[in-house]
Enzyme design. Structure first.
Site, PDB file in Angstrom:
ATOM      1  CD  GLU A 162       0.236  -8.256   7.824  1.00 28.02           C
ATOM      2  OE1 GLU A 162       0.077  -7.191   7.218  1.00 28.02           O
ATOM      3  OE2 GLU A 162       1.348  -8.806   7.922  1.00 28.02           O
ATOM      4  N   GLY A 207       0.829  -1.194   0.000  1.00 30.93           N
ATOM      5  CA  GLY A 207       0.000   0.000   0.000  1.00 30.93           C
ATOM      6  C   GLY A 207       0.865   1.247   0.000  1.00 30.93           C
TER       7      GLY A 207
HETATM    8  C1  LIG Z   1      -4.669   9.780   7.789  1.00 29.89           C
HETATM    9  C2  LIG Z   1      -5.007   9.116   9.052  1.00 29.89           C
HETATM   10  C3  LIG Z   1      -4.005   8.076   9.425  1.00 29.89           C
HETATM   11  C4  LIG Z   1      -4.396   7.435  10.687  1.00 29.89           C
HETATM   12  C5  LIG Z   1      -3.991   6.006  10.674  1.00 29.89           C
HETATM   13  C6  LIG Z   1      -5.125   5.136  10.992  1.00 29.89           C
HETATM   14  C7  LIG Z   1      -5.008   3.850  10.244  1.00 29.89           C
HETATM   15  C8  LIG Z   1      -6.336   3.243  10.108  1.00 29.89           C
HETATM   16  C9  LIG Z   1      -6.196   1.756   9.896  1.00 29.89           C
HETATM   17  C10 LIG Z   1      -6.987   1.031  10.899  1.00 29.89           C
HETATM   18  C11 LIG Z   1      -6.635  -0.422  11.024  1.00 29.89           C
HETATM   19  C12 LIG Z   1      -6.361  -1.047   9.725  1.00 29.89           C
HETATM   20  C13 LIG Z   1      -6.445  -2.567   9.828  1.00 29.89           C
HETATM   21  C14 LIG Z   1      -5.256  -3.248   9.363  1.00 29.89           C
HETATM   22  C15 LIG Z   1      -4.856  -2.843   7.974  1.00 29.89           C
HETATM   23  C16 LIG Z   1      -3.682  -3.636   7.595  1.00 29.89           C
HETATM   24  C17 LIG Z   1      -3.234  -3.384   6.199  1.00 29.89           C
HETATM   25  C18 LIG Z   1      -2.272  -4.472   5.871  1.00 29.89           C
HETATM   26  C19 LIG Z   1      -1.869  -4.416   4.466  1.00 29.89           C
HETATM   27  C20 LIG Z   1      -1.218  -5.725   4.131  1.00 29.89           C
HETATM   28  C21 LIG Z   1       0.089  -5.949   4.399  1.00 29.89           C
HETATM   29  C22 LIG Z   1       0.687  -7.249   4.027  1.00 29.89           C
HETATM   30  O1  LIG Z   1       0.044  -8.138   3.522  1.00 29.89           O
HETATM   31  S1  LIG Z   1       2.340  -7.392   4.422  1.00 29.89           S
HETATM   32  C23 LIG Z   1       2.801  -8.982   3.807  1.00 29.89           C
HETATM   33  C24 LIG Z   1       2.195 -10.109   4.650  1.00 29.89           C
HETATM   34  N1  LIG Z   1       2.748 -11.351   4.221  1.00 29.89           N
HETATM   35  C25 LIG Z   1       2.669 -12.451   4.981  1.00 29.89           C
HETATM   36  O2  LIG Z   1       2.051 -12.494   6.027  1.00 29.89           O
HETATM   37  C26 LIG Z   1       3.415 -13.644   4.445  1.00 29.89           C
HETATM   38  C27 LIG Z   1       2.869 -14.947   5.036  1.00 29.89           C
HETATM   39  N2  LIG Z   1       3.921 -15.944   5.033  1.00 29.89           N
HETATM   40  C28 LIG Z   1       4.616 -16.238   6.201  1.00 29.89           C
HETATM   41  O3  LIG Z   1       4.363 -15.707   7.238  1.00 29.89           O
HETATM   42  C29 LIG Z   1       5.684 -17.284   6.094  1.00 29.89           C
HETATM   43  O4  LIG Z   1       6.188 -17.388   4.828  1.00 29.89           O
HETATM   44  C30 LIG Z   1       5.172 -18.665   6.522  1.00 29.89           C
HETATM   45  C31 LIG Z   1       4.839 -18.607   7.974  1.00 29.89           C
HETATM   46  C32 LIG Z   1       3.935 -18.995   5.730  1.00 29.89           C
HETATM   47  C33 LIG Z   1       6.209 -19.718   6.267  1.00 29.89           C
HETATM   48  O5  LIG Z   1       7.436 -19.149   6.585  1.00 29.89           O
HETATM   49  P1  LIG Z   1       8.673 -20.125   6.710  1.00 29.89           P
HETATM   50  O6  LIG Z   1       8.611 -21.093   5.577  1.00 29.89           O
HETATM   51  O7  LIG Z   1       9.892 -19.344   6.889  1.00 29.89           O
HETATM   52  O8  LIG Z   1       8.338 -20.765   8.085  1.00 29.89           O
HETATM   53  P2  LIG Z   1       8.134 -22.289   8.382  1.00 29.89           P
HETATM   54  O9  LIG Z   1       6.752 -22.687   8.014  1.00 29.89           O
HETATM   55  O10 LIG Z   1       9.271 -23.056   7.810  1.00 29.89           O
HETATM   56  O11 LIG Z   1       8.288 -22.196   9.941  1.00 29.89           O
HETATM   57  C34 LIG Z   1       9.584 -21.894  10.479  1.00 29.89           C
HETATM   58  C35 LIG Z   1       9.400 -21.563  11.917  1.00 29.89           C
HETATM   59  O12 LIG Z   1       9.140 -20.162  12.021  1.00 29.89           O
HETATM   60  C36 LIG Z   1       7.987 -19.930  12.775  1.00 29.89           C
HETATM   61  N3  LIG Z   1       7.361 -18.727  12.249  1.00 29.89           N
HETATM   62  C37 LIG Z   1       6.931 -18.504  10.992  1.00 29.89           C
HETATM   63  N4  LIG Z   1       6.404 -17.254  10.899  1.00 29.89           N
HETATM   64  C38 LIG Z   1       6.529 -16.695  12.141  1.00 29.89           C
HETATM   65  C39 LIG Z   1       6.167 -15.408  12.691  1.00 29.89           C
HETATM   66  N5  LIG Z   1       5.546 -14.456  11.947  1.00 29.89           N
HETATM   67  N6  LIG Z   1       6.456 -15.151  13.983  1.00 29.89           N
HETATM   68  C40 LIG Z   1       7.059 -16.102  14.717  1.00 29.89           C
HETATM   69  N7  LIG Z   1       7.419 -17.360  14.282  1.00 29.89           N
HETATM   70  C41 LIG Z   1       7.146 -17.618  12.990  1.00 29.89           C
HETATM   71  C42 LIG Z   1       7.153 -21.159  12.583  1.00 29.89           C
HETATM   72  O13 LIG Z   1       6.232 -21.291  13.647  1.00 29.89           O
HETATM   73  C43 LIG Z   1       8.212 -22.224  12.590  1.00 29.89           C
HETATM   74  O14 LIG Z   1       8.577 -22.496  13.893  1.00 29.89           O
HETATM   75  P3  LIG Z   1       9.005 -24.009  14.287  1.00 29.89           P
HETATM   76  O15 LIG Z   1       9.400 -23.886  15.712  1.00 29.89           O
HETATM   77  O16 LIG Z   1      10.129 -24.353  13.338  1.00 29.89           O
HETATM   78  O17 LIG Z   1       7.779 -24.826  14.036  1.00 29.89           O
HETATM   79  C1  LIG Z   2      -5.653  -5.545  -0.107  1.00 30.03           C
HETATM   80  C2  LIG Z   2      -4.236  -6.079  -0.014  1.00 30.03           C
HETATM   81  C3  LIG Z   2      -3.241  -5.286   0.536  1.00 30.03           C
HETATM   82  C4  LIG Z   2      -1.932  -5.754   0.611  1.00 30.03           C
HETATM   83  N1  LIG Z   2      -0.956  -4.941   1.126  1.00 30.03           N
HETATM   84  C5  LIG Z   2       0.318  -5.390   1.161  1.00 30.03           C
HETATM   85  C6  LIG Z   2       1.355  -4.542   1.678  1.00 30.03           C
HETATM   86  O1  LIG Z   2       1.104  -3.403   2.075  1.00 30.03           O
HETATM   87  N2  LIG Z   2       2.625  -5.016   1.706  1.00 30.03           N
HETATM   88  C7  LIG Z   2       2.939  -6.285   1.273  1.00 30.03           C
HETATM   89  O2  LIG Z   2       4.111  -6.667   1.329  1.00 30.03           O
HETATM   90  N3  LIG Z   2       1.975  -7.124   0.781  1.00 30.03           N
HETATM   91  C8  LIG Z   2       0.678  -6.694   0.717  1.00 30.03           C
HETATM   92  N4  LIG Z   2      -0.304  -7.521   0.231  1.00 30.03           N
HETATM   93  C9  LIG Z   2       0.066  -8.831  -0.328  1.00 30.03           C
HETATM   94  C10 LIG Z   2      -0.353  -9.962   0.596  1.00 30.03           C
HETATM   95  O3  LIG Z   2       0.449 -10.001   1.728  1.00 30.03           O
HETATM   96  C11 LIG Z   2      -0.256 -11.293  -0.193  1.00 30.03           C
HETATM   97  O4  LIG Z   2      -1.178 -11.248  -1.254  1.00 30.03           O
HETATM   98  C12 LIG Z   2      -0.576 -12.467   0.733  1.00 30.03           C
HETATM   99  O5  LIG Z   2       0.480 -12.658   1.644  1.00 30.03           O
HETATM  100  C13 LIG Z   2      -0.836 -13.769  -0.057  1.00 30.03           C
HETATM  101  O6  LIG Z   2       0.312 -14.118  -0.795  1.00 30.03           O
HETATM  102  P1  LIG Z   2       0.171 -14.411  -2.382  1.00 30.03           P
HETATM  103  O7  LIG Z   2      -0.524 -13.266  -2.981  1.00 30.03           O
HETATM  104  O8  LIG Z   2       1.528 -14.796  -2.849  1.00 30.03           O
HETATM  105  O9  LIG Z   2      -0.801 -15.650  -2.473  1.00 30.03           O
HETATM  106  P2  LIG Z   2      -0.366 -17.182  -2.721  1.00 30.03           P
HETATM  107  O10 LIG Z   2       0.354 -17.681  -1.530  1.00 30.03           O
HETATM  108  O11 LIG Z   2       0.257 -17.302  -4.050  1.00 30.03           O
HETATM  109  O12 LIG Z   2      -1.832 -17.857  -2.671  1.00 30.03           O
HETATM  110  C14 LIG Z   2      -2.384 -18.560  -3.768  1.00 30.03           C
HETATM  111  C15 LIG Z   2      -2.937 -19.883  -3.244  1.00 30.03           C
HETATM  112  O13 LIG Z   2      -1.823 -20.708  -2.870  1.00 30.03           O
HETATM  113  C16 LIG Z   2      -2.102 -21.315  -1.604  1.00 30.03           C
HETATM  114  N5  LIG Z   2      -0.855 -21.612  -0.896  1.00 30.03           N
HETATM  115  C17 LIG Z   2       0.284 -20.887  -0.878  1.00 30.03           C
HETATM  116  N6  LIG Z   2       1.208 -21.463  -0.088  1.00 30.03           N
HETATM  117  C18 LIG Z   2       0.639 -22.598   0.414  1.00 30.03           C
HETATM  118  C19 LIG Z   2       1.086 -23.645   1.287  1.00 30.03           C
HETATM  119  N7  LIG Z   2       2.326 -23.632   1.847  1.00 30.03           N
HETATM  120  N8  LIG Z   2       0.228 -24.651   1.589  1.00 30.03           N
HETATM  121  C20 LIG Z   2      -1.030 -24.644   1.073  1.00 30.03           C
HETATM  122  N9  LIG Z   2      -1.514 -23.711   0.219  1.00 30.03           N
HETATM  123  C21 LIG Z   2      -0.675 -22.696  -0.106  1.00 30.03           C
HETATM  124  C22 LIG Z   2      -2.891 -20.229  -0.862  1.00 30.03           C
HETATM  125  O14 LIG Z   2      -3.645 -20.804   0.211  1.00 30.03           O
HETATM  126  C23 LIG Z   2      -3.798 -19.704  -1.973  1.00 30.03           C
HETATM  127  O15 LIG Z   2      -4.964 -20.500  -2.042  1.00 30.03           O
HETATM  128  C24 LIG Z   2      -1.623  -7.060   0.137  1.00 30.03           C
HETATM  129  C25 LIG Z   2      -2.627  -7.873  -0.397  1.00 30.03           C
HETATM  130  C26 LIG Z   2      -3.932  -7.388  -0.481  1.00 30.03           C
HETATM  131  C27 LIG Z   2      -5.006  -8.273  -1.059  1.00 30.03           C
END
Ligand SMILES: CCCCCCCCCCCCCCCCCCC/C=C/C(=O)SCCNC(=O)CCNC(=O)[C@H](O)C(C)(C)COP(=O)(O)OP(=O)(O)OC[C@H]1O[C@@H](n2cnc3c(N)ncnc32)[C@H](O)[C@@H]1OP(=O)(O)O
Ligand SMILES: Cc1cc2nc3c(=O)[nH]c(=O)nc-3n(C[C@H](O)[C@H](O)[C@H](O)COP(=O)(O)OP(=O)(O)OC[C@H]3O[C@@H](n4cnc5c(N)ncnc54)[C@H](O)[C@@H]3O)c2cc1C
Length: 634
Positions: A407, A189
């Protein structure tokens, strides 16, 4: 003479003889009377400002004009926050919690990421020196940041991110590059036009070795001209590694490689509150409308009834009404756990990190998916008018469904929860939020359908489904399957177990909060009815899980169904009073269907009149396209 305030007679009648103190519930949801006063002052302070109102409905603006208008209001809002009597940070927190942001910034908040991710990343991962350098600048809005992690090719699999940060010991600099099209940062964003800095997640390479993903501070645009810096499209220079893992050219491993993921944990906790606020809006709109709308015939020959008097409508709206309390109380528990864990982590004690990760994934996935389903049910319960853009359901639905993906995509988070549960169950280690896995219910598996008995059923299902998943994993292992294949082939069971775990946490939060809370008898009665309705509703929805893990019988289910419909009837008379207790102003609801006074039809008419298409009887396109067609005798 004072102008008579219109109140729809049906709504007026719904509000008569309310048996409980609505303000008591308002204070409970706000976190106390003082918080309510603070919220109402902030709402007055912001919503009274004419410059923050939309001259025309946003849906009639072009994409670029929408962006410009939201940015104008966001910047004005920031000035108001800076001048706020309560101070910027408390006001900001109140703004985030009250859903006020989306009352003013209806199409999206260009500065949200700055506050919700950029600043938390600095606070959670920056060194003291880096925080001293950047935090004040960020709070003073002398820089606008975003959080750039997701790429075109990767969002979930962080270890697969392609952006590289290579440390050059000669210059003691990091060279950031996007080596391929799929490495382009996508989705962050504010990245496109607003932010001039970003926390960029990149694979850190030093001495030819990849040390995994780390956060880097990158300046994107010139602070004066806002022009992208040279090479910013696919080559980023001079970033600074946030955190302190490079000491004189040598990489020093962090105590926990997942600490760089801390920002995501924080946002997952915030998302639970945000989707609950959105669900509260949807339930308020649908409930008030359902008491204003009269349709069809219940008793032959009688006047058309309020649609809320149909049991089918109560079945649609009362579980989501109950869910708003359940999710709020669970989000409060999670918020408290986050603060405890974060304070410990700052002291170097990481023990609670796995629990926090497991629970934040579980609740973010559960609250966002349930809220999305419930918001859609609320929309459908309003018939055609629920489909209109001005109903605000499309926007609310867009906001909660986004939370199912950002997230951490929910399926991926469920599997993270399952990984944590299987590990905990096998180690019988005492995880905080899996206490019941250790203290599982002993004794006979007979079912009693009291509140306590039903909670025991949830506990049995949560423990039982983890054991079913483990049995599947072990069965695959005995067949010689590799662990990763066994894990993949047990995914359905693993996700069920994770969801049962999340539901148990929500159910126990609700029940425990009612036990502990200092509530008046009338409020306790109505909240207990909502609690019982909700936990029976979920049990009936997921009865297969309970059949699998307990001695639940068909007779028990029939008894629970009867109890459920009795509770629908008991709660129906208080539906409007309960949503009034949310104290959501009309400007926050932003919907003619949900307005406090119930003057729905006039407001719908007024909204329709705002359409540019309704500014003339014949649109110019008639003469350009339709008239020639009509004359063409095809
Ligand atoms: C002008 C006025 C301003 C005022 C402001 C007001 C604002 C108003 C807003 C109000 C509220 C708004 C509401 C909220 C809005 C939010 C907007 C968000 C926009 C979006 C942002 C994004 O999307 S950012 C990108 C997010 N992406 C992800 O989350 C990626 C997901 N993937 C993962 O987390 C990882 O890849 C994984 C977990 C899926 C796998 O990772 P990995 O393969 O490395 O891990 P493993 O599975 O191998 O596990 C290893 C080990 O690590 C542990 N672990 C994994 N993740 C975590 C973690 N996050 N924390 C701690 N530990 C973690 C896991 O448990 C494993 O542990 P073991 O002990 O080995 O089992
Ligand atoms: C409105 C919006 C705002 C966003 N804002 C931000 C931002 O500010 N910053 C930022 O960095 N990102 C942002 N994102 C991106 C967001 O974090 C990713 O889209 C999200 O983490 C999902 O990852 P992907 O898009 O790669 O989906 P993918 O992981 O490619 O998902 C596709 C399919 O694959 C499946 N899949 C993937 N991995 C596995 C697995 N290990 N096992 C089983 N199934 C699996 C999923 O379940 C899903 O069904 C935003 C997304 C949206 C929609």
């Amino acid at each position: 003479m004072s102008k008579e305030i219109y109140e729809n007679p049906d709504l007026k009648k719904e509000r008569q003889n309310c048996p409980f103190n609505k303000e008591e519930i308002t204070h409970l949801l706000d976190g106390g009377k003082e918080k309510t006063i603070e919220r109402k002052q902030l709402e007055n302070y912001i919503l009274s400002d004419e410059q923050l109102k939309d001259a025309v409905p946003m849906e009639y603006l072009s994409h670029a004009d929408k962006y410009a208008e939201e940015l104008r209001k966001a910047c004005l809002l920031m000035h108001k926050l800076a001048d706020s009597p309560a101070g910027q940070v408390p006001t900001l927190r109140a703004l985030m919690g009250a859903g006020l942001g989306s009352a003013v910034l209806k199409e999206g908040n260009p500065l949200a990421l700055h506050y919700v991710m950029f600043i938390p990343a600095l606070m959670g991962q920056g060194t003291i020196d880096q925080q001293a350098k950047w935090l004040e600048k960020a709070y003073n809005l002398n820089m606008i940041g975003t959080y750039a992690q997701t790429e075109l090719g990767h969002g979930t699999f962080l270890r697969g991110l392609e952006t590289r940060a290579t440390y050059d010991p000669k210059t003691q600099e990091f060279i950031l590059e996007s080596p391929s099209l799929t490495a382009y940062k996508w989705w962050p964003g504010s990245l496109g036009k607003t932010a001039n800095y970003a926390v960029v997640m990149a694979q850190l390479y030093t001495k030819g070795k990849c040390e995994g993903t780390h956060p880097f501070m990158v300046q994107l645009r010139d602070e004066e001209t806002h022009e992208p810096l040279p090479g910013i499209v696919n080559m980023w220079l001079n970033p600074v590694c946030i955190s302190s893992y490079i000491h004189y050219g040598t990489y020093v491993k962090p105590t926990n490689s997942k600490l760089s993921y801390a920002t995501m944990v924080f946002v997952r906790v915030v998302v639970c509150q945000d989707v609950t606020t959105n669900l509260r809006k949807a339930v308020t709109i649908a409930t008030r409308y359902s008491c204003v709308r009269r349709q069809s015939e219940l008793k032959p020959g009688d006047r058309e009834p309020q649609v809320m008097d149909y049991q089918a409508q109560q079945n649609k709206l009362l579980p989501p009404l109950a869910a708003t309390f359940a999710f709020q109380l669970a989000a409060d528990h999670l918020w408290n756990l986050y603060h405890t864990a974060n304070n410990n982590i700052e002291q170097g004690d990481l023990e609670l990190l796995p629990d926090l990760h497991g629970l934040s994934c579980a609740l973010k996935a559960l609250c966002s998916s349930e809220a999305a389903n419930f918001v859609e049910v609320c929309r459908q319960s309003c018939g055609g008018h629920g489909y209109m853009s001005c109903s605000n359901f499309p926007r609310i639905y867009g906001q909660v469904t986004a939370a199912e993906t950002y997230e951490g995509e929910n399926t991926v988070l469920w599997l993270q929860v399952a990984r944590y549960l299987v590990k905990t169950r096998k180690e019988q280690s005492g995880g905080l939020s899996v206490k019941y896995l250790i203290g599982e219910e002993k004794g006979p598996k007979t079912v009693d359908t009291t509140l306590e008995g039903i909670v025991k059923l949830y506990r049995r299902a949560a423990v039982g489904l983890v054991d079913v998943a483990i049995a599947e994993l072990d069965k695959s292992g005995r067949k010689g399957e590799a662990p990763h294949d066994a894990w993949n082939h047990a995914a359905v069971y693993l996700i069920k177990a994770a969801q049962a775990h999340a539901r148990l946490f929500v159910v126990e939060s609700f029940v425990d909060s009612l036990k502990e809370g200092k509530l008046s008898a009338p409020v306790r009665t109505v909240l207990s009815q909502l609690c019982e309705l909700f936990i029976i509703y979920w049990l009936l929805e997921r009865s297969g899980d309970f059949f699998l893990c307990s001695n639940l019988t068909k007779q028990d289910l029939l008894l629970l169904n009867s109890k459920y419909v009795e509770l629908l009837a008991a709660i129906r008379p208080q539906a409007v009073n309960l949503v009034d207790s949310f104290d959501l102003r009309d400007e926050v609801l932003n919907s003619p269907l949900g307005c406090w006074d119930g003057n729905v039809y006039q407001r719908l008419f007024d909204e329709a009149a705002k359409s540019p298409l309704n500014q003339s009887n014949v649109h110019e396109s008639f003469h350009k396209y339709l008239k020639p067609l009509l004359k063409s005798n095809l």
